[in-house]
Design a protein around this motif. Structure first.
Motif, short mmCIF file in Angstrom:
data_model
loop_
_atom_site.label_atom_id
_atom_site.label_comp_id
_atom_site.label_asym_id
_atom_site.label_seq_id
_atom_site.Cartn_x
_atom_site.Cartn_y
_atom_site.Cartn_z
N THR A 131 -3.15 58.31 -17.67
CA THR A 131 -1.75 57.95 -17.49
C THR A 131 -1.27 58.28 -16.08
O THR A 131 -0.52 57.51 -15.48
N ARG A 132 -1.71 59.39 -15.56
CA ARG A 132 -1.29 59.80 -14.21
C ARG A 132 -1.92 58.93 -13.12
O ARG A 132 -1.29 58.65 -12.11
N ARG A 133 -3.19 58.55 -13.31
CA ARG A 133 -3.90 57.73 -12.33
C ARG A 133 -4.70 56.66 -13.05
O ARG A 133 -5.59 56.98 -13.83
N THR A 134 -4.42 55.40 -12.80
CA THR A 134 -5.16 54.33 -13.47
C THR A 134 -6.60 54.25 -12.99
O THR A 134 -7.45 53.70 -13.69
N ASP A 135 -6.89 54.80 -11.81
CA ASP A 135 -8.26 54.78 -11.29
C ASP A 135 -9.01 56.08 -11.59
O ASP A 135 -10.10 56.31 -11.07
N ALA A 136 -8.47 56.93 -12.45
CA ALA A 136 -9.13 58.18 -12.81
C ALA A 136 -10.50 57.88 -13.41
O ALA A 136 -10.64 57.00 -14.25
N THR A 137 -11.51 58.63 -12.96
CA THR A 137 -12.88 58.40 -13.40
C THR A 137 -13.53 59.74 -13.74
O THR A 137 -13.59 60.63 -12.90
N ILE A 138 -14.03 59.87 -14.95
CA ILE A 138 -14.71 61.09 -15.37
C ILE A 138 -16.02 61.20 -14.60
O ILE A 138 -16.79 60.24 -14.53
N CYS A 139 -16.25 62.36 -14.02
CA CYS A 139 -17.40 62.52 -13.13
C CYS A 139 -18.07 63.88 -13.34
O CYS A 139 -17.65 64.68 -14.16
N LEU A 140 -19.11 64.11 -12.58
CA LEU A 140 -19.83 65.38 -12.48
C LEU A 140 -20.19 65.98 -13.83
O LEU A 140 -20.74 65.28 -14.68
N THR A 141 -19.91 67.25 -14.06
CA THR A 141 -20.35 67.94 -15.28
C THR A 141 -19.76 67.31 -16.53
O THR A 141 -20.44 67.18 -17.55
N SER A 142 -18.50 66.89 -16.47
CA SER A 142 -17.87 66.26 -17.64
C SER A 142 -18.58 64.97 -18.03
O SER A 142 -18.82 64.71 -19.21
N ALA A 143 -18.93 64.15 -17.03
CA ALA A 143 -19.63 62.89 -17.32
C ALA A 143 -21.04 63.17 -17.81
O ALA A 143 -21.53 62.48 -18.72
N LEU A 144 -21.71 64.16 -17.23
CA LEU A 144 -23.05 64.51 -17.71
C LEU A 144 -23.00 64.95 -19.17
O LEU A 144 -23.88 64.62 -19.95
N ALA A 145 -21.95 65.68 -19.55
CA ALA A 145 -21.79 66.12 -20.93
C ALA A 145 -21.56 64.92 -21.86
O ALA A 145 -22.10 64.87 -22.97
#
Length: 185
Positions: free
Chosen positions: A53-67
């Protein structure tokens, strides 16, 4: 139903004050400052909703994406979210760690996924991009995270050529990735 913001309340047939009254009455849950969801909405990850909601281009990355890709046993303290360098980092109440990635390579390996229990979508980097990023940022993330993720990815049949193609386009990633691949294969 999608997250509702006070400025979008008229589109839902409510005034701003009616939205606030409905939230106080328990008809809406306050996810974060200025973000509401109907109380009877399906369960959803509020951190993901706030980031999207805060950023339409927000992208899950790094440790969170690996999980999410099940390539690490590490449980991140905060949701790792990338936005393009030069963008304003939004103020959030959720445990979100914002990372600024270069605009030229921001979309490399990026896809949109639906947020379960919501109509919103959020970006997610591919396993190859995440592994390359962990090697690129190994000084901040630690050396073991990338090696552990690479081992898991190779066991599942990951294609080294795809990883090398992405690592070649990211600064400071190709050399460490090639070196790790030589050791593991």
């Amino acid at each position: 139903m999608e997250a509702l913001r006070p400025k979008g309340a008229p589109d839902a047939g409510l005034s701003k004050s009616a939205l606030y009254r409905a939230a106080r009455a328990g008809e809406y849950d306050r996810i974060a400052r200025g973000i509401y969801r109907p109380a009877d909405a399906p369960a959803a990850d509020w951190d993901w909703i706030e980031a999207a909601t805060r950023r339409t281009d927000a992208t899950i990355c790094l440790t969170s994406a690996l999980a999410i890709h099940d390539l690490t046993d590490t449980i991140p303290d905060a949701l790792d979210v990338a936005i393009p360098r030069g963008a304003r980092v939004p103020a959030t109440q959720a445990a979100i760690s914002w990372h600024l990635f270069a605009k030229a390579t921001f979309d490399l390996g990026r896809t949109q996924i639906p947020i379960p229990g919501s109509e919103l979508q959020i970006g997610l980097y591919s396993p190859e991009r995440c592994i390359a990023d962990t090697f690129r940022l190994r000084g901040d993330l630690g050396y073991d995270l990338g090696r552990e993720a690479l081992r898991q990815w190779l066991r599942r049949g990951g294609k080294p050529a795809r990883l090398i193609a992405i690592a070649a386009r990211l600064p400071r990633a190709e050399g460490p990735v090639l070196q790790a691949l030589e050791l593991l294969t």
